[in-house]
Write an enzyme that holds these catalytic residues in place. Sequence first.
Site, PDB file in Angstrom:
ATOM      1  N   GLY A  25       5.327  -2.135  10.070  1.00 43.40           N
ATOM      2  CA  GLY A  25       6.328  -1.284   9.544  1.00 43.40           C
ATOM      3  C   GLY A  25       5.620   0.265   8.318  1.00 43.40           C
TER       4      GLY A  25
ATOM      5  N   GLY B 107       0.917  -1.306  -0.053  1.00 42.51           N
ATOM      6  CA  GLY B 107      -0.059  -0.025  -0.171  1.00 42.51           C
ATOM      7  C   GLY B 107       0.562   1.684  -0.168  1.00 42.51           C
TER       8      GLY B 107
ATOM      9  N   GLU C 265      -2.949   2.613   5.128  1.00 39.43           N
ATOM     10  CA  GLU C 265      -3.172   4.134   4.635  1.00 39.43           C
ATOM     11  C   GLU C 265      -3.893   5.016   4.937  1.00 39.43           C
ATOM     12  OE1 GLU C 265       0.077   1.577   2.961  1.00 39.43           O
ATOM     13  OE2 GLU C 265      -0.585   3.756   2.663  1.00 39.43           O
TER      14      GLU C 265
END
Length: 269
Positions: free
Chosen positions: A187, A126, A231
């Site tokens: 992460g 993403g 996101e």
Amino acid sequence: MGLHRDEATAMETLFRVSLRLLPVSAAVTCRSIRFPVSRPGSSHLLNRKLYNLPTSSSSSLSTKAGWLLGLGEKKKKVDLPEIVASGDPVLHEKAREVDPGEIGSERIQKIIDDMIKVMRLAPGVGLAAPQIGVPLRIIVLEDTKEYISYAPKEEILAQERRHFDLMVMVNPVLKERSNKKALFFEGCLSVDGFRAAVERYLEVVVTGYDRQGKRIEVNASGWQARILQHECDHLDGNLYVDKMVPRTFRTVDNLDLPLAEGCPKLGPQ
């Protein structure tokens, strides 16, 4: 990504993908495969010039972005925007909505195309527009069968992970569909070298526009829901470290170390 790789290249890709949004076990499995993953870049203001965006910003001109390479020295140099590193104000401020009437414009379509290329080159599952220095509410994401095939079966089941095709969302609005949550390590391409455990909703619904300017609604669960939340957080100026469970932040090299006493266990909560 090509369909034909030798074993070393496949393991390298697994290592990188596992350290983006996979739980610890997959990352530990592939730690022995190491390649350089970053090099200095230029300010995100240079990226904004690519799209004729205003360059006036509260960001420092000396702020440097990190450029993440997917396959080390094997990658050819391409003319793409750089991934902006944490600390740049563009990552910590709320992004602007895109005028729906402009979604089909050449400028917005180029931003979307570049986001897809950067995400796949990294590789990642993403990317949000602020991560390439563009303060607009656009996200792209995909989780391929190839990525998933590298993960252990028990991990895939725990994550409720299923492949999905490329998704582009403009002006996404996310809401949780239930109170069920899960805790896994995350992460970020903009926070290279570190990971932390983040609690996320297991079921969400996201509304917005596709790249053709049509209204869409996505009902997501499991790992796809996590990626969408990650996101969409970027669009509101939040990084995963702003939502991490205290005392779980660590370097990639320390991913295999046990959680501190008192920290919740990974998995469904």
